[in-house]
Write an enzyme that holds these catalytic residues in place. Sequence first.
Site, PDB file in Angstrom:
ATOM      1  CE  LYS A  22      43.869  49.276  42.776  1.00 36.35           C
ATOM      2  NZ  LYS A  22      43.172  48.553  41.514  1.00 36.35           N
ATOM      3  CG  ASN A  23      44.490  45.057  41.787  1.00 43.07           C
ATOM      4  OD1 ASN A  23      43.713  45.796  41.966  1.00 43.07           O
ATOM      5  ND2 ASN A  23      45.687  45.128  40.907  1.00 43.07           N
ATOM      6  NE  ARG A  94      38.835  45.428  33.599  1.00 41.52           N
ATOM      7  CZ  ARG A  94      38.045  44.967  32.268  1.00 41.52           C
ATOM      8  NH1 ARG A  94      37.539  45.980  31.758  1.00 41.52           N
ATOM      9  NH2 ARG A  94      38.261  43.939  31.774  1.00 41.52           N
ATOM     10  CB  CYS A 118      40.631  52.181  31.963  1.00 38.65           C
ATOM     11  SG  CYS A 118      41.825  51.331  31.016  1.00 38.65           S
ATOM     12  NE  ARG A 123      41.621  47.002  32.233  1.00 43.59           N
ATOM     13  CZ  ARG A 123      41.817  47.441  33.611  1.00 43.59           C
ATOM     14  NH1 ARG A 123      41.527  48.751  33.887  1.00 43.59           N
ATOM     15  NH2 ARG A 123      41.928  46.335  34.291  1.00 43.59           N
ATOM     16  N   PRO A 124      37.792  44.813  27.563  1.00 42.54           N
ATOM     17  CG  PRO A 124      38.512  42.964  26.101  1.00 42.54           C
ATOM     18  CD  PRO A 124      38.985  44.495  26.569  1.00 42.54           C
ATOM     19  CB  VAL A 125      33.751  41.884  30.224  1.00 40.53           C
ATOM     20  CG1 VAL A 125      34.407  43.182  31.171  1.00 40.53           C
ATOM     21  CG2 VAL A 125      32.373  42.745  29.510  1.00 40.53           C
ATOM     22  CG  ASP A 126      35.866  39.038  25.068  1.00 39.51           C
ATOM     23  OD1 ASP A 126      36.469  39.771  25.488  1.00 39.51           O
ATOM     24  OD2 ASP A 126      36.373  38.192  24.402  1.00 39.51           O
ATOM     25  CG  LEU A 127      37.958  36.062  27.677  1.00 38.24           C
ATOM     26  CD1 LEU A 127      39.530  36.307  27.998  1.00 38.24           C
ATOM     27  CD2 LEU A 127      37.803  35.083  26.598  1.00 38.24           C
ATOM     28  CG  ASP A 308      48.800  46.092  37.686  1.00 37.98           C
ATOM     29  OD1 ASP A 308      48.267  45.575  38.460  1.00 37.98           O
ATOM     30  OD2 ASP A 308      48.538  46.499  36.580  1.00 37.98           O
ATOM     31  CB  VAL A 330      49.181  42.195  30.119  1.00 38.49           C
ATOM     32  CG1 VAL A 330      47.839  41.846  30.529  1.00 38.49           C
ATOM     33  CG2 VAL A 330      50.064  41.050  30.481  1.00 38.49           C
ATOM     34  NE  ARG A 400      40.503  54.004  40.447  1.00 35.91           N
ATOM     35  CZ  ARG A 400      40.342  53.220  39.420  1.00 35.91           C
ATOM     36  NH1 ARG A 400      40.357  53.720  38.388  1.00 35.91           N
ATOM     37  NH2 ARG A 400      39.888  51.988  39.428  1.00 35.91           N
TER      38      ARG A 400
HETATM   39  C1  EPZ Z   1      43.384  43.099  36.618  1.00 35.27           C
HETATM   40  O1  EPZ Z   1      42.516  43.636  35.770  1.00 35.27           O
HETATM   41  C2  EPZ Z   1      43.850  44.173  37.557  1.00 35.27           C
HETATM   42  N1  EPZ Z   1      42.575  44.899  38.110  1.00 35.27           N
HETATM   43  C3  EPZ Z   1      44.670  45.153  36.588  1.00 35.27           C
HETATM   44  O2  EPZ Z   1      45.221  46.192  37.681  1.00 35.27           O
HETATM   45  C4  EPZ Z   1      45.875  44.518  36.220  1.00 35.27           C
HETATM   46  O3  EPZ Z   1      46.522  45.328  35.229  1.00 35.27           O
HETATM   47  C5  EPZ Z   1      45.122  43.276  35.167  1.00 35.27           C
HETATM   48  O4  EPZ Z   1      44.337  42.455  36.239  1.00 35.27           O
HETATM   49  C6  EPZ Z   1      46.323  42.616  34.683  1.00 35.27           C
HETATM   50  O5  EPZ Z   1      47.047  41.880  35.531  1.00 35.27           O
HETATM   51  C7  EPZ Z   1      42.130  44.301  39.437  1.00 35.27           C
HETATM   52  O6  EPZ Z   1      42.575  43.079  39.831  1.00 35.27           O
HETATM   53  C8  EPZ Z   1      41.085  45.063  39.844  1.00 35.27           C
HETATM   54  P1  EPZ Z   1      42.710  41.031  32.909  1.00 35.27           P
HETATM   55  P2  EPZ Z   1      41.537  42.740  34.847  1.00 35.27           P
HETATM   56  O7  EPZ Z   1      41.138  40.605  32.650  1.00 35.27           O
HETATM   57  O8  EPZ Z   1      40.998  41.566  35.389  1.00 35.27           O
HETATM   58  C9  EPZ Z   1      41.939  40.726  28.140  1.00 35.27           C
HETATM   59  C10 EPZ Z   1      45.583  48.374  38.639  1.00 35.27           C
HETATM   60  O9  EPZ Z   1      46.439  48.877  37.987  1.00 35.27           O
HETATM   61  N2  EPZ Z   1      40.795  40.445  28.249  1.00 35.27           N
HETATM   62  O10 EPZ Z   1      43.474  39.846  33.525  1.00 35.27           O
HETATM   63  O11 EPZ Z   1      40.775  43.598  34.045  1.00 35.27           O
HETATM   64  C11 EPZ Z   1      42.315  42.009  28.618  1.00 35.27           C
HETATM   65  O12 EPZ Z   1      42.180  42.997  27.482  1.00 35.27           O
HETATM   66  C12 EPZ Z   1      44.867  47.469  37.597  1.00 35.27           C
HETATM   67  O13 EPZ Z   1      45.348  47.772  39.834  1.00 35.27           O
HETATM   68  C13 EPZ Z   1      39.922  39.938  27.392  1.00 35.27           C
HETATM   69  O14 EPZ Z   1      40.298  40.047  26.173  1.00 35.27           O
HETATM   70  O15 EPZ Z   1      42.687  42.422  33.759  1.00 35.27           O
HETATM   71  C14 EPZ Z   1      43.945  42.167  28.760  1.00 35.27           C
HETATM   72  O16 EPZ Z   1      44.563  42.051  27.504  1.00 35.27           O
HETATM   73  C15 EPZ Z   1      44.869  48.071  36.073  1.00 35.27           C
HETATM   74  N3  EPZ Z   1      38.807  39.682  27.407  1.00 35.27           N
HETATM   75  C16 EPZ Z   1      44.064  40.924  29.385  1.00 35.27           C
HETATM   76  O17 EPZ Z   1      43.064  40.096  28.939  1.00 35.27           O
HETATM   77  C17 EPZ Z   1      37.984  39.654  28.818  1.00 35.27           C
HETATM   78  O18 EPZ Z   1      37.040  39.366  28.889  1.00 35.27           O
HETATM   79  C18 EPZ Z   1      44.187  40.894  30.963  1.00 35.27           C
HETATM   80  O19 EPZ Z   1      43.320  41.367  31.537  1.00 35.27           O
HETATM   81  C19 EPZ Z   1      38.852  40.208  29.790  1.00 35.27           C
HETATM   82  C20 EPZ Z   1      40.205  40.463  29.640  1.00 35.27           C
END
Ligand code: EPZ
Length: 422
Positions: A22-23, A94, A118, A123-127, A308, A330, A400
């Site tokens: 999926k991911n 997301r 969620c 789960r921020p998107v600031d980055l 995960d 994480v 999902r």
């Molecule tokens: C991906 O989510 C996966 N989803 C998640 O799997 C997985 O848990 C996660 O990566 C970590 O491995 C998909 O691939 C669709 P991140 P993502 O951005 O990209 C922080 C599942 O169960 N962060 O790597 O949203 C965030 O808060 C799902 O299949 C910021 O601070 O994860 C977290 O602490 C759940 N600012 C860390 O980074 C940002 O702009 C990692 O999040 C983005 C992230």
Amino acid sequence: MDKFIIKGGHPLRGTIKISGSKNAALPIIAGSLLADEPVTIHNIPRLQDIYTFNNVLRVVGAKVHFDDQNNVVHIDPTQVSYLEAPYDLVRKMRASFYMLGALVGKHGYAKVSLPGGCAWGPRPVDLHLKGMEAMGITISLDKGYVIAKAKETIKGGEFTLNPSSVGATVNLLLASVLRAEEFTIHNAAQEPDVVQLCNFLAERGANIDGIGTSTLTIRKTNSLSGGEVYNDPDRIELGTYMIAGAMYPGNDLTLTGCNAAHLGNFPEQLRETGTEVNIDGSIITVKAPEVLQPVSISTAIYPGFPTDLQAQWASMLTQASGESTVTDTVYFDRFSYVPELVRLGADMHNEQNTVKIIGKTPLTGASVMSTDLRASVSLVLAAMVSKNTSEVLRVYHLDRGYESLETKLNAVGAKISRIEAE
Ligand code: EPZ
């Protein structure tokens, strides 16, 4: 809402085929929108998130045919004209936020809803947004939507992800390959899902240096071709079934269609519990020990222990003989499964972003509630080793991310029945 009725205490013996990831699929489905020709992707799992994302692509005007009986999706991006992703779809999943990078990367404009939180927290998107601004994209916010605008060619530059982020790495790749003169991402995610996206884009004509490392340098290319690709197998589904195989004496599972290279150190950590793990090419066999040893873990970005898989590992540790801990570095609050496992008889409690587990505790069936995808499957794992019968509610969370979960498990001896909601 559908629920599972699970009769516990039956060993799992037999073969399970691992489905497409999926991911890994979601980023290359989004990446298809950057191509000037149709794209065909094989090994796409029949999952609710895939159907949802296909609809998001249809909203913007792409033609999407999902031949789900053969796990193949055909995408024709050539008629995309509506450059917006609405809240009612993005809030469902997301990863729809990847539309921001895909649309602004290809068309120079995107209006995409901010994703919601969620089940386990913000789960921020600031980055994502700061990285796009760093490369020369104009970002503005308007009533919960992000509006991104970019000229034909933008200056690029560099940006450091802190913390490293899978989603931000994906979005910055999608936004830059057709527009940024030269853009470097430092501390980029190295998950196999990101490597697959980089290879997908490079095979279409993108110019990306550093694939598979934490420093990616993108240089603008003018167009990307279409073509045919094969999606990776799902490393989280694989890890989940490996943990299932370890949890009950007598379990003996053969998992096929695997890519063990995507598991990092996980097989070794599972062996430390006394579980027999044999890897032979794309086939992995797992045999449960008579006595499971407690092995504490702490999640980390790839190639560390995947967040995960932490809920599933905690569920397994309830059956280990001794004390252990599971720490998530994480997501600090991804522990909504703990009170549900306690209802089954587990002896565990949270201390900040660590759960402390005392095993071995015999589990007894009860009604438990799914809260998010990976927490839900940890309840199914526990229910299968519990005495008597459990009821796992809201299994739409499982639909999902796990293709044909009960079919695969029942084929190896589990006793799971799905009760469809009226
Ligand atoms: C991906 O989510 C996966 N989803 C998640 O799997 C997985 O848990 C996660 O990566 C970590 O491995 C998909 O691939 C669709 P991140 P993502 O951005 O990209 C922080 C599942 O169960 N962060 O790597 O949203 C965030 O808060 C799902 O299949 C910021 O601070 O994860 C977290 O602490 C759940 N600012 C860390 O980074 C940002 O702009 C990692 O999040 C983005 C992230």
